[in-house]
Motif scaffolding. Structure first.
Motif, PDB file in Angstrom:
ATOM      1  N   PHE A  33       0.834  -1.202   0.000  1.00 23.15           N
ATOM      2  CA  PHE A  33       0.000   0.000   0.000  1.00 23.15           C
ATOM      3  C   PHE A  33       0.872   1.257   0.000  1.00 23.15           C
ATOM      4  CE2 PHE A  33      -4.090  -1.892   2.125  1.00 23.15           C
ATOM      5  CZ  PHE A  33      -4.286  -2.670   1.002  1.00 23.15           C
ATOM      6  N   THR A  34       1.934   1.243   0.796  1.00 22.27           N
ATOM      7  CA  THR A  34       2.830   2.401   0.865  1.00 22.27           C
ATOM      8  C   THR A  34       3.477   2.669  -0.485  1.00 22.27           C
ATOM      9  OG1 THR A  34       3.298   2.041   3.215  1.00 22.27           O
ATOM     10  CG2 THR A  34       4.907   3.327   1.971  1.00 22.27           C
ATOM     11  N   LEU A  35       3.969   1.608  -1.133  1.00 23.47           N
ATOM     12  CA  LEU A  35       4.605   1.784  -2.432  1.00 23.47           C
ATOM     13  C   LEU A  35       3.595   2.271  -3.465  1.00 23.47           C
ATOM     14  CD1 LEU A  35       6.969   1.623  -4.348  1.00 23.47           C
ATOM     15  CD2 LEU A  35       6.556  -0.850  -4.588  1.00 23.47           C
ATOM     16  N   GLU A  36       2.405   1.696  -3.456  1.00 24.64           N
ATOM     17  CA  GLU A  36       1.384   2.126  -4.420  1.00 24.64           C
ATOM     18  C   GLU A  36       1.038   3.604  -4.248  1.00 24.64           C
ATOM     19  OE1 GLU A  36      -0.944  -2.162  -4.985  1.00 24.64           O
ATOM     20  OE2 GLU A  36      -1.723  -0.651  -3.614  1.00 24.64           O
ATOM     21  N   GLU A  37       0.904   4.056  -3.025  1.00 24.35           N
ATOM     22  CA  GLU A  37       0.554   5.452  -2.793  1.00 24.35           C
ATOM     23  C   GLU A  37       1.680   6.388  -3.234  1.00 24.35           C
ATOM     24  OE1 GLU A  37      -2.467   6.755  -1.670  1.00 24.35           O
ATOM     25  OE2 GLU A  37      -3.014   4.696  -2.191  1.00 24.35           O
ATOM     26  N   ARG A  38       2.911   6.011  -2.992  1.00 23.52           N
ATOM     27  CA  ARG A  38       4.038   6.857  -3.404  1.00 23.52           C
ATOM     28  C   ARG A  38       4.152   6.901  -4.928  1.00 23.52           C
ATOM     29  NH1 ARG A  38       8.962   6.258   1.038  1.00 23.52           N
ATOM     30  NH2 ARG A  38       7.638   6.558   2.884  1.00 23.52           N
ATOM     31  N   LEU A  39       3.897   5.774  -5.575  1.00 29.92           N
ATOM     32  CA  LEU A  39       3.960   5.752  -7.039  1.00 29.92           C
ATOM     33  C   LEU A  39       2.826   6.569  -7.653  1.00 29.92           C
ATOM     34  CD1 LEU A  39       4.884   2.007  -7.581  1.00 29.92           C
ATOM     35  CD2 LEU A  39       6.340   3.976  -8.070  1.00 29.92           C
ATOM     36  N   ALA A  40       1.642   6.528  -7.037  1.00 33.82           N
ATOM     37  CA  ALA A  40       0.534   7.335  -7.540  1.00 33.82           C
ATOM     38  C   ALA A  40       0.909   8.816  -7.485  1.00 33.82           C
ATOM     39  CB  ALA A  40      -0.726   7.068  -6.725  1.00 33.82           C
ATOM     40  N   THR A  41       1.581   9.229  -6.434  1.00 35.64           N
ATOM     41  CA  THR A  41       2.035  10.607  -6.329  1.00 35.64           C
ATOM     42  C   THR A  41       3.075  10.918  -7.398  1.00 35.64           C
ATOM     43  OG1 THR A  41       1.609  10.674  -3.953  1.00 35.64           O
ATOM     44  CG2 THR A  41       3.167  12.288  -4.826  1.00 35.64           C
ATOM     45  N   LEU A  42       4.028  10.013  -7.589  1.00 26.65           N
ATOM     46  CA  LEU A  42       5.065  10.200  -8.605  1.00 26.65           C
ATOM     47  C   LEU A  42       4.464  10.377  -9.987  1.00 26.65           C
ATOM     48  CD1 LEU A  42       8.050  10.065  -9.632  1.00 26.65           C
ATOM     49  CD2 LEU A  42       7.745   7.567  -9.745  1.00 26.65           C
ATOM     50  N   GLU A  43       3.476   9.553 -10.331  1.00 23.50           N
ATOM     51  CA  GLU A  43       2.901   9.563 -11.674  1.00 23.50           C
ATOM     52  C   GLU A  43       1.837  10.640 -11.858  1.00 23.50           C
ATOM     53  OE1 GLU A  43       3.743   7.559 -14.236  1.00 23.50           O
ATOM     54  OE2 GLU A  43       4.027   5.496 -13.576  1.00 23.50           O
TER      55      GLU A  43
END
Length: 403
Positions: A67-77
């Protein structure tokens, strides 16, 4: 006093009473690995929800780490939701499988990542899904191909191997005239840094973007050439759930160790991407002075196909450059050049610390008539000193001349 015998040591090793104190904080997020998730009671078992990330039900449906990685990637993209897949190719395939049915058609740029095209020729064709390839520099050609059967359009920026930069704004304008069409972008090259896939300025005061951004985290987010993973990012909740349900039914998951590696790489991603970019521009300019090559392909070079589109859209240019050797050099001579390289290693992929070189036979990869002649070599520039890499290329060119 109870006479109940305490559990034997083998059982205590599994059901130990110790619980570490709460409140531990560190720079690096904690890594959680699980297939089984424990519930307090049967009511919790039946009530727990995983689709909206309010709880945990099974390892495939998410852990605090994923979940943490997904949320950070959503911010990146620049998106709102992200799914993780075992590889970039798995992420591409998941989009196709979730959105296409028998009788549908998908449109793919002719310079797209080869396995994405192969998937259309293979499995999608077997399932009754047709495809056509289009020139990503010509929005008018895409417009002529869209029909009521068209359900998905793939974009890729820059193009695989030949690095043409597509007319993203023009292609999106065309696609947005057809509300039934979903637009997906292979955004691995851009890495969420070169441009905002979900908000391209259209020149009319509005910012429109793609529906889906797919990213091979194997490349720049990892940065270590040691992890396989992909991501699918969206801004539409209904589209996200549609993708997520196919993701669940396919049983796609990622390992906790791999999640840890990507999380560790993300904080340095902008710094590494900028270093790859700067070194590659220096090397691309050096190649332009070499008589052995007839064409240098790099989006930031004015002579490279699609440069005007890149300049309109991007603020960075990643770490890939391709060179087309003059036709007077045979494929065997170009192979000898590659074999003579010392710092550059021979291998696929990119985004890691080590520079790589791979030859390509373009006629077998492209359907267009304007395919560059001569053998193409794609260079993935790593994090070595760029002058050392230039020295390595120069010494290998001596071997080219000798063969």
């Amino acid at each position: 006093m109870s006479n109940k015998r305490p559990p034997r040591r083998s059982t205590q090793l599994i059901h130990h009473a110790y619980k570490p104190p709460a409140g531990f904080k560190s720079v690096v997020p904690g890594i959680h690995k699980a297939s089984t998730v424990i519930f307090d009671n049967t009511v919790a078992l039946r009530a727990r929800q995983w689709k909206d990330k309010t709880g945990y039900t099974y390892g495939l449906h998410g852990t605090p780490s994923t979940f943490t990685l997904e949320e950070r990637l959503a911010t990146l993209e620049g998106g709102l939701q992200t799914l993780l897949a075992p590889s970039g190719l798995a992420a591409l395939a998941l989009v196709d499988m979730a959105l296409l049915r028998a009788g549908d058609e998908v449109l793919i740029p002719d310079n797209a990542y080869g396995p994405n095209k192969d998937l259309a020729r293979g499995e999608l064709a077997q399932w009754g899904i047709t495809h056509q390839f289009y020139d990503p520099l010509r929005a008018d050609q895409l417009a002529a191909l869209i029909t009521p059967k068209t359900k998905l359009i793939w974009l890729e920026a820059a193009g695989s191997v030949t690095l043409e930069f597509p007319d993203l704004i023009g292609l999106l304008r065309v696609a947005r005239q057809h509300p039934h069409v979903i637009v997906a972008l292979d955004n691995t090259w851009g890495a969420g840094l070169a441009f905002d896939a979900f908000a391209f300025e259209q020149g009319d005061g509005q910012a429109r973007g793609v529906d889906i951004s797919v990213h091979a985290l194997t490349k720049y987010p990892s940065g270590g050439a040691d992890v396989l993973m992909g991501s699918i990012t969206t801004r539409d909740e209904a589209l996200h759930i549609k993708l997520k349900m196919t993701h669940m039914r396919m049983g796609l998951g990622v390992g906790g160790n791999d999640v840890e590696a990507i999380l560790r790489g993300l904080p340095t991603l902008p710094l590494r991407y900028a270093a790859h970019d700067a070194a590659t521009r220096q090397i691309a300019l050096w190649w332009q002075s070499r008589p052995e090559v007839s064409q240098v392909l790099h989006p930031a070079l004015p002579e490279s196909p699609g440069h005007a589109h890149w300049a309109q859209t991007c603020n960075a240019a990643a770490g890939l450059v391709s060179v087309v050797f003059d036709e007077r050099y045979s494929p065997a001579q170009v192979d000898a050049f590659i074999d003579a390289l010392i710092l550059f290693k021979i291998g696929y992929s990119w985004g890691g610390p080590v520079s790589l070189a791979v030859p390509y036979h373009l006629p077998s990869m492209r359907t267009g008539a304007d395919v560059p002649q001569g053998t193409l070599v794609r260079l993935a520039i790593g994090l070595e000193d760029p002058q050392d890499l230039i020295d390595d290329l120069a010494q290998a060119l001596v071997v080219l001349q000798a063969n």
